[in-house]
Design a protein around this motif. Structure first.
Motif, short mmCIF file in Angstrom:
data_model
loop_
_atom_site.label_atom_id
_atom_site.label_comp_id
_atom_site.label_asym_id
_atom_site.label_seq_id
_atom_site.Cartn_x
_atom_site.Cartn_y
_atom_site.Cartn_z
N PHE A 186 40.76 48.21 40.77
CA PHE A 186 39.24 48.16 39.88
C PHE A 186 38.07 48.43 40.75
O PHE A 186 37.92 48.55 42.01
N PRO A 187 37.25 48.89 40.14
CA PRO A 187 35.95 49.35 40.76
C PRO A 187 35.28 48.25 41.76
O PRO A 187 35.45 47.05 41.49
N LEU A 188 34.95 48.58 42.85
CA LEU A 188 34.50 47.43 43.69
C LEU A 188 33.23 46.64 43.32
O LEU A 188 33.21 45.36 43.51
N GLU A 189 32.42 47.09 42.44
CA GLU A 189 31.33 46.47 41.78
C GLU A 189 31.64 45.61 40.44
O GLU A 189 30.65 45.03 39.93
N ASN A 190 32.89 45.40 40.31
CA ASN A 190 33.24 44.85 39.26
C ASN A 190 33.02 43.25 39.13
O ASN A 190 32.83 43.01 40.47
N THR B 135 41.56 40.46 40.76
CA THR B 135 41.25 41.67 41.25
C THR B 135 42.22 41.54 42.55
O THR B 135 42.74 42.56 43.17
N SER C 199 46.33 45.58 39.71
CA SER C 199 45.87 46.85 39.59
C SER C 199 45.86 47.17 38.26
O SER C 199 47.07 47.17 37.53
#
Length: 147
Positions: free
Chosen positions: A82-86, A93, A97
């Protein structure tokens, strides 16, 4: 064995849930997706969407943020996180994945990715999802739609 035939072989097992043209594979049957693909070391391109379903009432809830996909890659096998800023819950998370890019020859990576996902899903509490908790309290079970 062809990809679609493997999926169909799992879909016809007992204890799955069917509605209209959709088949939802039960938690106990989903492991057969790995078992049947293992016979020929077949890496499958899949989109797996989990649902909580009350079989008696037909009440259904899609666990959208818990879906995963596998895609055949010509490059190296890679797990896409997942993108870090989710803003997703840590339960999601930390345990799953969303995507695996996998070389057709890398069946062990495919099997490991799916096995870890199904184990994680079986142990999910869905504590950050009020609708999921409500439907679980109504006797819902976990099922998977596989495309």
């Amino acid at each position: 064995m062809e990809e679609q035939k493997i999926i169909e072989k799992v879909e016809i097992l007992p204890n799955n849930f069917s509605e209209n043209d959709s088949v939802y594979i039960s938690q106990e049957n989903i492991k057969n997706l790995i078992l049947f693909s293992k016979e020929n070391q077949t890496v499958l391109e899949l989109l797996i969407t989990p649902f909580l379903i009350c079989v008696n009432s037909g009440l259904k809830y899609e666990l959208h943020y818990y879906k995963i996909s596998t895609e055949i890659s010509k490059n190296d096998t890679e797990i896409i996180g997942f993108p870090l800023e989710n803003k997703l819950s840590k339960e999601i998370t930390d345990n799953i994945s969303p995507k695996l890019l996998v070389k057709r020859e890398d069946y062990p990576a495919f099997e490991k990715f799916l096995s870890q996902y199904f184990i994680a899903m079986k142990n999910m509490k869905f504590t950050d999802d009020k609708q999921a908790i409500d439907i679980l309290e109504q006797g819902a079970s976990l099922f998977y739609e596989v495309l």
